[in-house]
Design a protein around this motif. Sequence first.
Motif, PDB file in Angstrom:
ATOM      1  N   UNK A  91       0.959  -1.224  -0.106  1.00  0.00           N
ATOM      2  CA  UNK A  91      -0.227   0.223   0.133  1.00  0.00           C
ATOM      3  C   UNK A  91       0.954   1.240   0.021  1.00  0.00           C
ATOM      4  N   UNK A  92       0.248   2.287  -0.438  1.00  0.00           N
ATOM      5  CA  UNK A  92       0.755   3.637  -0.645  1.00  0.00           C
ATOM      6  C   UNK A  92      -0.269   4.666  -0.087  1.00  0.00           C
ATOM      7  N   UNK A  93       0.251   5.524   0.929  1.00  0.00           N
ATOM      8  CA  UNK A  93      -0.593   6.425   1.666  1.00  0.00           C
ATOM      9  C   UNK A  93      -0.219   7.888   1.282  1.00  0.00           C
ATOM     10  N   UNK A  94      -1.084   8.708   0.930  1.00  0.00           N
ATOM     11  CA  UNK A  94      -0.813  10.125   0.896  1.00  0.00           C
ATOM     12  C   UNK A  94      -1.632  10.935   1.649  1.00  0.00           C
ATOM     13  N   UNK A 109      -5.197   9.365   1.712  1.00  0.00           N
ATOM     14  CA  UNK A 109      -5.754   8.525   0.585  1.00  0.00           C
ATOM     15  C   UNK A 109      -4.793   7.290   0.419  1.00  0.00           C
ATOM     16  N   UNK A 110      -5.484   6.293   0.237  1.00  0.00           N
ATOM     17  CA  UNK A 110      -4.878   4.849   0.100  1.00  0.00           C
ATOM     18  C   UNK A 110      -4.950   4.326  -1.301  1.00  0.00           C
ATOM     19  N   UNK A 111      -3.717   3.769  -1.570  1.00  0.00           N
ATOM     20  CA  UNK A 111      -3.657   2.813  -2.822  1.00  0.00           C
ATOM     21  C   UNK A 111      -3.051   1.508  -2.520  1.00  0.00           C
ATOM     22  N   UNK A 112      -3.615   0.347  -2.849  1.00  0.00           N
ATOM     23  CA  UNK A 112      -3.019  -1.072  -2.590  1.00  0.00           C
ATOM     24  C   UNK A 112      -2.987  -1.814  -3.639  1.00  0.00           C
ATOM     25  N   UNK A 113      -2.265  -2.899  -3.976  1.00  0.00           N
ATOM     26  CA  UNK A 113      -2.078  -3.330  -5.245  1.00  0.00           C
ATOM     27  C   UNK A 113      -1.338  -4.866  -4.720  1.00  0.00           C
ATOM     28  N   UNK A 142     -11.418  18.463   9.543  1.00  0.00           N
ATOM     29  CA  UNK A 142     -10.308  19.854   9.422  1.00  0.00           C
ATOM     30  C   UNK A 142      -8.905  19.160   9.266  1.00  0.00           C
ATOM     31  N   UNK A 143      -8.620  17.963   9.021  1.00  0.00           N
ATOM     32  CA  UNK A 143      -7.390  17.424   8.825  1.00  0.00           C
ATOM     33  C   UNK A 143      -7.506  16.578   7.641  1.00  0.00           C
ATOM     34  N   UNK A 144      -8.514  16.472   6.704  1.00  0.00           N
ATOM     35  CA  UNK A 144      -8.796  15.654   5.582  1.00  0.00           C
ATOM     36  C   UNK A 144      -7.670  15.760   4.805  1.00  0.00           C
ATOM     37  N   UNK A 145      -7.463  14.465   3.998  1.00  0.00           N
ATOM     38  CA  UNK A 145      -6.341  14.641   3.043  1.00  0.00           C
ATOM     39  C   UNK A 145      -6.607  15.507   1.912  1.00  0.00           C
TER      40      UNK A 145
END
Length: 395
Positions: free
Chosen positions: A184-187, A195-199, A266-269
Amino acid sequence: LARSRAETGTDFQLYRVPLRGLDAVEVGGAFTDADLRSVKHLRVTVSGARSQRLRLARMRLVGSRWIKRGGDGILAGLGGDTLLSGGRLEVSSISRVTEGEGYASPPGVLEELVDPTSAFAGQGIEFNEKALGLVFEGVPAGGRAEVYHRFPQRPRNFLAYRQARLWVVTRTGNFGPDRPNAFFLKIGTDAENFYLYRSRLSAPAGPAGVTPGDWLPELVVDFQEWFELRQRAEEALNLSPPGPGDPPVTLWSADSAYAVVLKDRGRAPDLAHVRELSLGVLNEGDAPLQGEIWIDELRLGRPVRDAGVASSLEAVLDGAGVLSSRVTWTSRGALFRQLRDEATYQTDQSLSMTSTLRLERWAPAELGIELPLTLAVGRTSQDPTILLNSDVRAD
């Protein structure tokens, strides 16, 4: 001893001295973070019974800027910083220097790998292309191993790009297209807003080492998927506001590759203000997970090529020295930017007009007076541009 003379192909041997971790030898007591931040001198002592010449080359500090989440890096669930016991995570740099022939760069990555036999060739400049290595053991079912890198000075703006791209290869472990474990990658902003991406990853490379083909396929993250999920998350929060102690709002894409996790609005990506990046593996199986993965060339792709316009217009009228007027109009578009600047997403316009009438021309010349009458008018305007799926218009 990391590499012998036979492995370097020269008279030099490569030694690595661990400063932290289980293998570190802390003379005089344990070293704290405060001690490591206050180092002023480095001393090298050599002892032996023989008299001979010793040559030292390329002495340097090495390591990774990626930090284990929560201190140990083995955590529960998809987000948060709840630690799990029993697991272990190690972060390291991987290259031809550390792995020898067992390491090969991803295809298309332009570099010159370090060749110890030509260390002083050419202009004495060396290139050592490296990857980030994650070694993990005992990751419990439903847990994750995670490292992160935080931007301490100011957040980064990713809105000028539409993709993130990176290479990931499995060295060891229970990975494969049909396996329950994923990379996974988080930003995002923090451990609970991202936000998350997984593969799924390919099966481990062969025992002989990693080849360029083992890195395929390259992982490509489409930011548009996150924008759409963020819009759905905002709609869900408006319809059902969470109460104190409720879990974060988590929404997945149709293919379960993209997700948005939102704990605090208030801290949303926000890709315009990225605070940190995270990498790791998810154990979605039933048995503890162990293995090793390498990550390389994390970068942004597909830059936004929307045209930005800046213009300026100036008109001057000279009426034989009796009447003079000057009109200036400038405009800077919302997407206009210099090469090293970021777009302001705000259209700025200004209009200024100045006219001067020489009244002394109607007076007798022998009076020797100057009597100019000047009229100056200026107007400015600012028009913010609402970004699709990023801003919300309030009427």
